[in-house]
Write a protein that holds these residues in place. Structure first.
Motif, PDB file in Angstrom:
ATOM      1  N   TRP A 139      -7.362   8.110   3.570  1.00 17.76           N
ATOM      2  CA  TRP A 139      -8.390   7.068   3.559  1.00 17.76           C
ATOM      3  C   TRP A 139      -8.729   6.566   2.168  1.00 17.76           C
ATOM      4  O   TRP A 139      -9.065   5.400   1.975  1.00 17.76           O
ATOM      5  CB  TRP A 139      -9.629   7.565   4.317  1.00 17.76           C
ATOM      6  CG  TRP A 139      -9.503   7.110   5.736  1.00 17.76           C
ATOM      7  CD1 TRP A 139      -8.831   7.727   6.746  1.00 17.76           C
ATOM      8  CD2 TRP A 139      -9.980   5.871   6.253  1.00 17.76           C
ATOM      9  NE1 TRP A 139      -8.858   6.946   7.877  1.00 17.76           N
ATOM     10  CE2 TRP A 139      -9.560   5.810   7.603  1.00 17.76           C
ATOM     11  CE3 TRP A 139     -10.711   4.822   5.728  1.00 17.76           C
ATOM     12  CZ2 TRP A 139      -9.862   4.721   8.422  1.00 17.76           C
ATOM     13  CZ3 TRP A 139     -11.012   3.738   6.541  1.00 17.76           C
ATOM     14  CH2 TRP A 139     -10.588   3.703   7.867  1.00 17.76           C
ATOM     15  N   LEU A 140      -8.626   7.438   1.192  1.00 11.80           N
ATOM     16  CA  LEU A 140      -8.910   7.030  -0.190  1.00 11.80           C
ATOM     17  C   LEU A 140      -7.837   6.096  -0.733  1.00 11.80           C
ATOM     18  O   LEU A 140      -8.128   5.139  -1.452  1.00 11.80           O
ATOM     19  CB  LEU A 140      -9.011   8.271  -1.084  1.00 11.80           C
ATOM     20  CG  LEU A 140     -10.248   9.142  -0.851  1.00 11.80           C
ATOM     21  CD1 LEU A 140     -10.015  10.547  -1.375  1.00 11.80           C
ATOM     22  CD2 LEU A 140     -11.467   8.520  -1.520  1.00 11.80           C
ATOM     23  N   ASN A 141      -6.584   6.351  -0.383  1.00 14.10           N
ATOM     24  CA  ASN A 141      -5.467   5.604  -0.968  1.00 14.10           C
ATOM     25  C   ASN A 141      -4.966   4.452  -0.116  1.00 14.10           C
ATOM     26  O   ASN A 141      -4.264   3.584  -0.629  1.00 14.10           O
ATOM     27  CB  ASN A 141      -4.313   6.568  -1.268  1.00 14.10           C
ATOM     28  CG  ASN A 141      -4.647   7.498  -2.416  1.00 14.10           C
ATOM     29  OD1 ASN A 141      -4.665   7.091  -3.563  1.00 14.10           O
ATOM     30  ND2 ASN A 141      -4.951   8.745  -2.099  1.00 14.10           N
ATOM     31  N   GLY A 171       8.660  -5.922   4.360  1.00 13.11           N
ATOM     32  CA  GLY A 171      10.016  -5.533   3.955  1.00 13.11           C
ATOM     33  C   GLY A 171      10.280  -5.811   2.485  1.00 13.11           C
ATOM     34  O   GLY A 171      10.885  -4.998   1.777  1.00 13.11           O
ATOM     35  N   GLY A 172       9.797  -6.960   2.004  1.00 13.30           N
ATOM     36  CA  GLY A 172       9.971  -7.293   0.588  1.00 13.30           C
ATOM     37  C   GLY A 172       9.223  -6.321  -0.308  1.00 13.30           C
ATOM     38  O   GLY A 172       9.747  -5.857  -1.325  1.00 13.30           O
ATOM     39  N   GLY A 173       7.973  -5.994   0.077  1.00 16.20           N
ATOM     40  CA  GLY A 173       7.173  -5.048  -0.704  1.00 16.20           C
ATOM     41  C   GLY A 173       7.791  -3.665  -0.735  1.00 16.20           C
ATOM     42  O   GLY A 173       7.828  -2.999  -1.782  1.00 16.20           O
ATOM     43  N   ILE A 174       8.306  -3.220   0.411  1.00 18.46           N
ATOM     44  CA  ILE A 174       8.971  -1.903   0.482  1.00 18.46           C
ATOM     45  C   ILE A 174      10.188  -1.900  -0.444  1.00 18.46           C
ATOM     46  O   ILE A 174      10.415  -0.947  -1.197  1.00 18.46           O
ATOM     47  CB  ILE A 174       9.385  -1.587   1.934  1.00 18.46           C
ATOM     48  CG1 ILE A 174       8.149  -1.338   2.802  1.00 18.46           C
ATOM     49  CG2 ILE A 174      10.313  -0.371   1.990  1.00 18.46           C
ATOM     50  CD1 ILE A 174       8.428  -1.242   4.292  1.00 18.46           C
ATOM     51  N   SER A 175      10.965  -2.965  -0.394  1.00 14.84           N
ATOM     52  CA  SER A 175      12.165  -3.057  -1.235  1.00 14.84           C
ATOM     53  C   SER A 175      11.813  -2.939  -2.710  1.00 14.84           C
ATOM     54  O   SER A 175      12.501  -2.252  -3.482  1.00 14.84           O
ATOM     55  CB  SER A 175      12.885  -4.385  -0.984  1.00 14.84           C
ATOM     56  OG  SER A 175      13.310  -4.479   0.354  1.00 14.84           O
ATOM     57  N   MET A 192      -0.011  -0.868  -2.855  1.00 15.22           N
ATOM     58  CA  MET A 192      -0.835   0.194  -2.262  1.00 15.22           C
ATOM     59  C   MET A 192      -0.190   1.568  -2.476  1.00 15.22           C
ATOM     60  O   MET A 192       1.015   1.731  -2.310  1.00 15.22           O
ATOM     61  CB  MET A 192      -1.026  -0.052  -0.764  1.00 15.22           C
ATOM     62  CG  MET A 192      -1.858  -1.290  -0.480  1.00 15.22           C
ATOM     63  SD  MET A 192      -3.564  -1.147  -1.040  1.00 15.22           S
ATOM     64  CE  MET A 192      -4.242  -0.082   0.212  1.00 15.22           C
ATOM     65  N   ARG A 193      -1.013   2.553  -2.811  1.00 18.01           N
ATOM     66  CA  ARG A 193      -0.501   3.868  -3.211  1.00 18.01           C
ATOM     67  C   ARG A 193      -0.103   4.743  -2.025  1.00 18.01           C
ATOM     68  O   ARG A 193       0.723   5.636  -2.170  1.00 18.01           O
ATOM     69  CB  ARG A 193      -1.565   4.616  -4.017  1.00 18.01           C
ATOM     70  CG  ARG A 193      -1.867   4.001  -5.364  1.00 18.01           C
ATOM     71  CD  ARG A 193      -2.879   4.846  -6.112  1.00 18.01           C
ATOM     72  NE  ARG A 193      -2.287   6.067  -6.637  1.00 18.01           N
ATOM     73  CZ  ARG A 193      -2.913   7.232  -6.747  1.00 18.01           C
ATOM     74  NH1 ARG A 193      -4.156   7.344  -6.344  1.00 18.01           N
ATOM     75  NH2 ARG A 193      -2.296   8.289  -7.246  1.00 18.01           N
ATOM     76  N   LEU A 194      -0.694   4.528  -0.864  1.00 12.79           N
ATOM     77  CA  LEU A 194      -0.484   5.465   0.242  1.00 12.79           C
ATOM     78  C   LEU A 194       0.855   5.271   0.937  1.00 12.79           C
ATOM     79  O   LEU A 194       1.286   4.142   1.181  1.00 12.79           O
ATOM     80  CB  LEU A 194      -1.602   5.320   1.285  1.00 12.79           C
ATOM     81  CG  LEU A 194      -1.476   6.258   2.488  1.00 12.79           C
ATOM     82  CD1 LEU A 194      -1.619   7.720   2.098  1.00 12.79           C
ATOM     83  CD2 LEU A 194      -2.499   5.905   3.565  1.00 12.79           C
ATOM     84  N   LEU A 195       1.492   6.386   1.272  1.00  9.84           N
ATOM     85  CA  LEU A 195       2.651   6.394   2.167  1.00  9.84           C
ATOM     86  C   LEU A 195       2.385   7.472   3.212  1.00  9.84           C
ATOM     87  O   LEU A 195       2.389   8.666   2.914  1.00  9.84           O
ATOM     88  CB  LEU A 195       3.942   6.696   1.404  1.00  9.84           C
ATOM     89  CG  LEU A 195       5.220   6.804   2.249  1.00  9.84           C
ATOM     90  CD1 LEU A 195       5.485   5.512   3.009  1.00  9.84           C
ATOM     91  CD2 LEU A 195       6.425   7.170   1.383  1.00  9.84           C
TER      92      LEU A 195
END
Length: 692
Positions: free
Chosen positions: A633-635, A312-316, A445-448
């Motif tokens: 998979w790459l991201n 949650g902190g990272g998302i924020s 991390m880059r992926l969503l």
């Protein structure tokens, strides 16, 4: 004004010829551009009224590089080298007038001009390494002659974009001219060159900086050693380094030949093909066939995040970084305080490294509103739940949100595995519900992974894709199924890794094979890093897995110095005799006959089922295209970029070879290896995943 062709014209201002290039969107060096430049310079050189020539570009940038869509196709018209020779050998001084980004082939063109002027916002670089290549038009030979060997090594192996002021300081640009006044500034500079009778300065003839490094191989040895971890597995950085060595040790024309040979080695190899595939795959992932580009977007002015833990902190932080206010919710004050303190600490650590100012830290923290009341989310446009991965808890949260959130707000779950449609059904507005699966650490991390439910509205999808881009993520739309795309395929690898250690391999064997393949770490090292006790309940232990046995022995992973590996005080891992004994005992109790297992079997058992599962995902329509699976998979999982992702790699191996091995495993080991119907069909038809 004389039009040379559709993209180039020549204008004469007094005694200065101005060659203008206008080939949207980025003035890439297509056949038409090369033809236009060649014709324009020939005309300017032939015109007795022209004493000096300025090359300038319309649009948002100077030449931004090669036209990547022409790679692998037959050459038409003049080559880039032909154009460069015309410019470099012009009897009249040539001034490149630079704005935007001067990259790759664009910088290689600028380097054959006799002088370079730029606006302060311009940036230059040689980013070919990012698509598995090296600058193939003299860039590796000319760059070190201007900026020096050490700086050239950094630039060609990182692909970094150098800001104009730094480029001026290192000699790459000769002068900065006023923003918005480039044409007049470049013409004035050309007139100054004429008035001062400056020589035709050819970069190829500047030898002082390369000669200073001659006979000093330690420069290159030190650079390789310092970057060994970053360059692991990639061919392009090493070939770039060899080119700079050639610039130092060979005459210019011999260096050009060495550059060409090393360029072709990369251009015709699988790594560059894979990295070019990655380049296009990320851009393709943004295109959703049934969600038109003009789909209305929901304005996201305020975001709510439920859960102030690590996720949650990272998302924020993603939204705070983008200047979007966040209300973060926790049920207990101590958890809320800890979460907010962690966010602040993360920002302050970044500030200590010089990547943020203290003012930036305070500005971002000022956008964060901590609360213990869900009702405080009533005015949020997007609410993301990041609570425990249990369906009953998720349903309860969404049931409450349904009563609190304003009409039209997007309700998102950060679930890794759970059914989005079941979560959506706990609300009266399933069309507003979507999965936003972030990867930990979520601010890095880059992926969503964006998970589309059966009833998710197209505006919600389009807005989620757009907000993903705004917060710097690579967003990939996937369908709703257990584990979605990434974790569904990961489960295949994890299952086989666990089976392999009972059948005869050891954790360090499996980890070594997958690390050598190019993954950042193997599954057992990853388990130790995360903690073996995540999700383990001592009250419900069944001793049904090696992991449970290790947890009962208080082997929790890196956190307490012992897991699948033993760790020293610096967390350096070594194989554990205790774990080896545990595994052998476990296999014996289950009457599993251990045998010698080759590295090749480990690789095939762990990775071929992933490709097969990817084919099933495509078959079921849970991914739009194979390249989307590669992008996930790459991201999100550290799959090596130079193999292009699991689906592209599968084609490099040969789908027929993978199918044959899956059939063999299916016969020997059971239905876990049942080949996908799509894989069967593609092999029968001699097609690849791009044809699916």
């Amino acid at each position: 004004m004389t039009a040379i062709n559709a993209v180039t014209d020549l204008t004469v201002e007094g005694d200065i010829g101005v060659v203008t290039l206008n080939s949207p969107p980025v003035n890439a060096l297509s056949a038409a551009v090369r033809e236009g430049l060649s014709g324009a310079f020939d005309a300017a050189i032939a015109d007795p009224a022209v004493k000096a020539i300025v090359l300038i570009c319309e649009g948002k940038t100077f030449i931004a590089g090669a036209d990547i869509t022409e790679f692998g196709k037959a050459m038409t018209g003049p080559s880039l080298q032909d154009v460069q020779n015309t410019i470099e050998n012009s009897p009249k001084p040539v001034i490149a007038a630079i704005h935007g980004t001067v990259l790759g082939g664009g910088l290689e063109v600028a380097l054959v001009a006799h002088y370079r002027v730029a606006v302060p916002s311009a940036k230059g670089g040689l980013p070919e390494v990012n698509i598995g290549l090296l600058p193939g038009a003299g860039g590796t030979q000319r760059l070190p002659r201007i900026v020096g060997v050490e700086k050239a090594l950094e630039m060609v192996t990182s692909g970094q974009h150098v800001p104009a002021k730094a480029a001026l300081a290192m000699g790459l640009f000769d002068e900065l001219v006023e923003e918005g006044n480039l044409r007049a500034g470049a013409v004035a500079y050309a007139q100054k060159v004429l008035a001062e009778k400056r020589p035709l300065a050819k970069v190829r003839e500047l030898n002082a900086k390369v000669e200073a490094a001659r006979g000093k191989p330690e420069i290159f040895e030190a650079f390789r050693a310092a970057n060994a971890k970053k360059f692991r597995g990639f061919m392009a950085p090493e070939n770039n380094i060899k080119c700079i060595e050639a610039a130092v040790n060979l005459p210019f024309d011999e260096g050009l030949k060495a550059e060409r040979k090393l360029f072709m080695e990369l251009m015709t190899g699988s790594q560059s093909a894979a990295q070019r595939h990655v380049f296009f795959a990320e851009r393709q992932a943004a295109k959703i066939p049934d969600v038109p580009d003009d789909t209305p977007l929901i304005p996201i002015k305020k975001v709510g995040v439920i859960g102030a833990g690590t996720m949650g902190g990272g998302i924020s932080m993603n939204f705070l970084n983008a200047g979007i206010p966040v209300t973060i919710i926790e049920m207990k004050q101590e958890n809320l305080d800890r979460g907010v303190a962690t966010i602040r600490k993360n920002y302050e650590n970044t500030a200590k490294k010089g990547r943020l100012t203290q003012d930036d830290v305070e500005k971002r923290m000022g956008l964060l509103t901590p609360s213990m009341h869900l009702e405080d989310l009533a005015d949020c446009d997007l609410i993301i739940e990041a609570v425990f991965e249990l369906m009953e808890i998720k349903k309860e949260v969404f049931g409450k949100l349904d009563k609190i959130a304003k009409p039209g707000a997007i309700l998102a779950s950060n679930t890794s595995y759970l059914d989005i449609d079941v979560i959506a059904a706990s609300t009266s507005r399933p069309e507003s519900v979507i999965g936003l699966h972030y990867f930990s650490p979520a601010n890095v991390m880059r992926l969503l992974e964006i998970v589309r439910g059966a009833k998710t509205d197209k505006s919600v999808i389009a807005t989620s894709m757009a907000i993903g881009k705004k917060i710097g993520k690579v967003a990939v739309l996937v369908g709703n199924c257990h584990g979605f795309v990434g974790n569904r395929m990961l489960a295949q690898r994890q299952r086989e890794a666990q089976k392999l250690i009972l059948e005869g391999a050891m954790p360090w064997d499996v980890d070594r094979v997958l690390y050598d393949f190019g993954l950042p770490m193997g599954p057992f090292a990853m388990s130790d890093l995360a903690g073996l006790d995540i999700g383990w309940d001592p009250a419900k232990t069944s001793y049904s897995t090696v992991r449970e046995v290790l947890c009962e022995m208080d082997r929790r992973g890196q956190k307490n110095g012992k897991g699948f590996y033993d760790y020293d005080e610096n967390r350096v891992a070594k194989p554990s005799a205790i774990v080896e004994e545990v595994i052998r005992d476990f296999a014996e109790k289950r009457q599993i006959q251990r045998r010698d297992i080759t590295d090749q079997e480990i690789l095939e058992r762990c990775l071929y089922p992933m490709v097969n599962e990817g084919a099933k995902i495509l078959e079921e329509g849970k991914a739009i295209r194979a390249s989307d699976i590669d992008t996930v998979w790459l991201n999100g999982y550290g799959w090596p970029v130079y193999t292009g992702g699991p689906m592209f790699w599968g084609e490099l191996v040969g789908l027929d070879k993978i199918l044959a091995k899956m059939r063999e495993f299916h016969a020997a080991l059971g239905d876990d290896f049942k080949p996908s119907a799509l894989l069967e069909r593609l092999v029968a038809e001699g097609k690849g995943f791009r044809d699916a």
